[in-house]
Design an enzyme around this catalytic site. Structure first.
Site, PDB file in Angstrom:
ATOM      1  N   ASN A  83      41.134  40.259  40.486  1.00 32.37           N
ATOM      2  CA  ASN A  83      41.125  40.553  39.062  1.00 32.37           C
ATOM      3  C   ASN A  83      40.810  39.294  38.252  1.00 32.37           C
ATOM      4  OD1 ASN A  83      43.224  42.648  36.942  1.00 32.37           O
ATOM      5  ND2 ASN A  83      41.744  41.157  36.309  1.00 32.37           N
ATOM      6  N   THR A  84      41.733  38.309  38.318  1.00 34.76           N
ATOM      7  CA  THR A  84      41.623  37.139  37.445  1.00 34.76           C
ATOM      8  C   THR A  84      40.342  36.347  37.668  1.00 34.76           C
ATOM      9  OG1 THR A  84      44.015  37.034  37.621  1.00 34.76           O
ATOM     10  CG2 THR A  84      42.943  35.170  36.585  1.00 34.76           C
TER      11      THR A  84
ATOM     12  N   ALA B  25      44.654  39.084  45.920  1.00 36.87           N
ATOM     13  CA  ALA B  25      45.221  38.000  45.106  1.00 36.87           C
ATOM     14  C   ALA B  25      44.869  36.621  45.626  1.00 36.87           C
ATOM     15  CB  ALA B  25      46.743  38.100  45.018  1.00 36.87           C
ATOM     16  N   GLY B  26      44.558  35.736  44.684  1.00 36.64           N
ATOM     17  CA  GLY B  26      44.373  34.322  44.985  1.00 36.64           C
ATOM     18  C   GLY B  26      42.934  33.849  45.077  1.00 36.64           C
TER      19      GLY B  26
ATOM     20  N   GLY C  82      46.696  35.381  40.586  1.00 37.05           N
ATOM     21  CA  GLY C  82      46.191  34.680  39.401  1.00 37.05           C
ATOM     22  C   GLY C  82      46.025  33.179  39.571  1.00 37.05           C
TER      23      GLY C  82
ATOM     24  N   LYS D 137      48.381  51.539  45.136  1.00 37.99           N
ATOM     25  CA  LYS D 137      48.650  50.166  45.566  1.00 37.99           C
ATOM     26  C   LYS D 137      50.103  49.832  45.245  1.00 37.99           C
ATOM     27  CE  LYS D 137      48.001  45.371  44.295  1.00 37.99           C
ATOM     28  NZ  LYS D 137      47.227  44.344  43.565  1.00 37.99           N
TER      29      LYS D 137
END
Lengths: 66, 262
Positions: free
Chosen positions: B214-215, B192-193, B166, B105
């Site tokens: 992830n977050t 993301a997001g 995040g 990635k």
């Protein structure tokens, strides 16, 4: 001789192979990657690649990340 | 396609088939044990990992690979924290040597506050990596023109942000995500997001091939439970997309027949 490993200067007795340095530092050679003076050292060359005074080494592994 | 045969509905990236469309990160967890439990609950087959210096003062410190088995999961090394193409390429060369995998990635950041990608640097380093034989999944802006250029130079997956890394804001620009999906012949994943399950479902209903997060899992009060919720959301969103939603109407349309009313 002085060798810079991950930004820290370390002292070793004589010219050593990459493998001997990893062993001296208790690092598992299968779980890491090594760069010597900005060039990747293939795992197959750990034994034959000699490290000399002033060399710069980076030793990395995988950690958690997104 | 019926709901039953979504079981054979694979996501194919660089010639490899994955039955899970949810890729999870391995950062920000309390410990690797919780991380491993969350990856399991998410049903993930791919996990992203970072490449960092080993801890020389404590080589016996726990290692990610002791908890998350690279034989069970496809490790996707990332270039998080890299702000130049050179740093990103150097990091992934080391990753390939550490793990022996060419699927990576790429993310080249342009700004610390927004963590928005630097697209000219991303494009330049993607070209370098592809020439060196890497299979590049690329984190990018949601600009369809940039996405097209990344596909044209040979990226194996296009991964536009839904919102800043995040932030947990969800899909902010569904129009652009949809345009990128329509024009792409390689998988498109929102990267993301995502903040909660409905965000993941929305991305999948738009037609994304997958979601990377992830977050949203790691910072949930109960990460393992959230991981499971995300697994359901990605499956539900995919099934809804494949099923084909009903058209939206301005006014009501009765569900019970009008004929035979007393």
């Amino acid at each position: 001789m002085d060798v810079k490993i991950n930004g820290e200067t370390r002292k070793f007795d004589a010219p050593l192979s990459v493998l001997e340095i990893l062993q001296a530092m208790n690092l598992p050679s299968q779980k890491i990657a090594v760069e010597l003076n900005l060039e990747i050292v293939p795992k197959s060359a750990y034994d034959s690649q000699i490290v000399v005074q002033g060399d710069q080494i980076e030793i990395v592994h995988f950690i958690g990340g997104g | 396609m019926s709901v039953d045969n979504t079981k054979d509905d694979f996501m194919t990236i660089a010639g490899r088939q994955f039955s899970s469309r949810l890729i999870v990160g391995t950062g920000k967890y309390v410990d690797y044990a919780e991380n491993a439990a969350a990856a399991e609950a998410a049903g993930a087959e791919i996990v992203t990992v970072a490449v960092r210096r080993v801890n020389l003062s404590d080589p016996s410190a726990p290692m990610l690979v002791d908890y998350i088995d690279p034989k069970k999961y496809t490790f996707l090394p990332n270039t998080a924290g890299c702000f130049t193409g050179e740093d990103a390429v150097r990091t992934l060369r080391l990753a390939r040597e550490a793990g022996g995998w060419s699927l990576v990635k790429l993310e080249v950041l342009g700004d610390e506050k927004t963590l928005y990608p630097n697209m000219p640097e991303t494009l330049r380093s993607a070209e370098l990596l592809i020439k060196e034989g890497f299979d590049v999944m690329v984190y990018c802006s949601d600009d369809p023109i940039m996405a097209k250029q990344l596909e044209d130079i040979g990226c194996c997956a296009i991964m536009p942000l839904a919102a800043p890394i995040g932030s947990g804001l969800g899909v902010q620009n569904p129009i652009n995500i949809r345009m990128i999906i329509e024009q792409s012949s390689v998988p498109v994943l929102v990267d993301a997001g995502v903040g909660t399950a409905s965000d993941a479902a929305i991305a999948m209903e738009l037609g994304c091939d997958g979601v990377l997060m992830n977050t949203a899992i790691a910072e949930a009060k109960n990460p393992v439970l959230m991981a499971e919720a995300m697994r359901h959301a990605v499956i539900a969103g995919r099934q809804a997309y494949v099923a084909g939603r009903m058209p939206k109407r301005q006014y009501a349309d009765p569900s019970s027949p009008l004929a035979g009313l007393i």
